[in-house]
Design an enzyme around this catalytic site. Structure first.
Site, mmCIF file in Angstrom:
data_model
loop_
_atom_site.group_PDB
_atom_site.id
_atom_site.type_symbol
_atom_site.label_atom_id
_atom_site.label_comp_id
_atom_site.label_asym_id
_atom_site.label_seq_id
_atom_site.Cartn_x
_atom_site.Cartn_y
_atom_site.Cartn_z
ATOM 1 N N ASP A 192 0.513 -1.329 0.010
ATOM 2 C CA ASP A 192 0.069 0.118 -0.042
ATOM 3 C C ASP A 192 1.208 0.990 0.163
ATOM 4 O O ASP A 192 2.160 1.134 -0.863
ATOM 5 C CB ASP A 192 -0.991 -0.091 1.188
ATOM 6 C CG ASP A 192 -1.815 1.139 1.062
ATOM 7 O OD1 ASP A 192 -3.136 0.736 0.224
ATOM 8 O OD2 ASP A 192 -1.739 1.720 2.412
ATOM 9 N N HIS B 192 -7.383 -6.376 -1.175
ATOM 10 C CA HIS B 192 -6.245 -5.544 -0.534
ATOM 11 C C HIS B 192 -5.301 -5.610 0.292
ATOM 12 O O HIS B 192 -4.562 -5.401 0.706
ATOM 13 C CB HIS B 192 -6.959 -4.235 -0.678
ATOM 14 C CG HIS B 192 -6.119 -3.022 0.132
ATOM 15 N ND1 HIS B 192 -4.648 -2.499 -1.286
ATOM 16 C CD2 HIS B 192 -5.559 -2.140 1.208
ATOM 17 C CE1 HIS B 192 -4.195 -1.286 -0.705
ATOM 18 N NE2 HIS B 192 -4.521 -1.422 0.934
#
Length: 320
Positions: free
Chosen positions: A110, A292
């Protein structure tokens, strides 16, 4: 909460580097000379690498896992500009200096992946190899990033909102820390069109989470307690430097020549890059069947992918 009770997570030390104190977790200190640095994303914590740390140490790596500035017990500068990409990458270079390393393998997820990509642009001599999760290399846009995102996604996009309405989201997230984080760290929820409004504020205010949790209550408590101490402003300030970073990178060679592995989550909402190999020519790409939060959703598969890639031809990547 004492994190040593959670999956034997290592104790931290505070390291003075680059004008700040950075909280660093270590494992595999006996493997001096073979460093690997793991960089978390937002809104996360070094603890997000809890499954990979022991496996990497057992595989012969000196594992160095910072809580980057603004997170955990690390410093929280008050000036927004102290969270720009120069400061964030200089912190990592200074951590290498602290441990006496010229370079290291860097792993990012991320926002941490964004820092690692930029580490290779701004400090190429300090980067041996790159492994990034979730966020592919971001090609510099023709107009500043926030203006670009606003034109495409509108004012409710959380990147835009964080910049155009400073302090609004911070206050709501700070008032709903546990609820926000519990609602955010989920998996196996149907891809439904997002509700109107700002996604992160919606998550902070939602009374009923969607999907399955990716953490136990004890694991979740580590994140909740950390953000109870820091609040969210310091970590959101990373987003408030996107246009500043755009200016900083204006004259930087955008090609990354280091061997790299990109790990996507097939169910992640972040789109895959269509130009990754153009800008990162020595990249290998794999996808895992998850969302994610890749290294927490599929920890064993993520660790295996990392170790397999690092073991190819003694770590030299074949460019398929």
């Amino acid at each position: 909460m004492d994190m040593t009770n959670i999956t034997n997570f290592p104790q931290s030390t505070l390291v003075s580097v680059n004008g700040v104190a950075i909280e660093v977790f270590e494992a595999g200190q006996q493997n001096v000379g073979n460093p690997i640095v793991l960089c978390h994303g937002w809104p996360e914590h070094a603890f997000s690498w809890r499954f990979q740390i022991p496996a990497l140490a057992a595989a012969g790596f000196h594992v160095i896992v910072p809580n980057q500035r603004g997170y955990g017990k690390s410093s929280q500068p008050t000036e927004i500009t102290e969270y720009d990409i120069i400061h964030l990458t200089d912190d990592l270079a200074a951590i290498l200096d602290h441990f006496g390393y010229d370079d290291a393998i860097f792993v990012g997820h991320d926002w941490g992946a964004n820092v690692v990509w930029n580490m290779a642009l701004l400090h190429p001599d300090r980067v041996k190899k790159i492994i990034n999760l979730a966020l592919p290399y971001q090609v510099r846009t023709e107009i500043p990033w926030i203006e670009f995102m606003e034109a495409i996604f509108g004012t409710d996009n959380y990147f835009v909102h964080f910049n155009r309405r400073p302090g609004v989201a911070d206050a709501i997230l700070d008032q709903n820390i546990a609820q926000f984080l519990r609602n955010l760290f989920r998996k196996n929820h149907d891809e439904t069109p997002p509700e109107p409004g700002m996604m992160m504020i919606n998550l902070a205010c939602a009374k009923h989470p969607v999907g399955a949790p990716i953490m136990s209550d004890d694991e979740m408590a580590v994140f909740i307690n950390a953000f109870k101490e820091t609040g969210f402003t310091s970590s959101i300030n990373w987003y408030r430097n996107l246009d500043r970073n755009w200016q900083i990178l204006a004259n930087v060679d955008p090609i990354i020549h280091k061997p790299a592995l990109m790990i996507y989550g097939e169910r992640d909402t972040i789109p895959k890059s269509e130009s990754l190999e153009q800008f990162v020519p020595n990249v290998d790409v794999i996808s895992l069947d998850c969302g994610h939060w890749i290294q927490q959703e599929m920890p064993e598969e993520t660790t295996r992918a990392i170790l397999d890639w690092l073991s190819i031809d003694n770590g030299e990547v074949s460019n398929n």
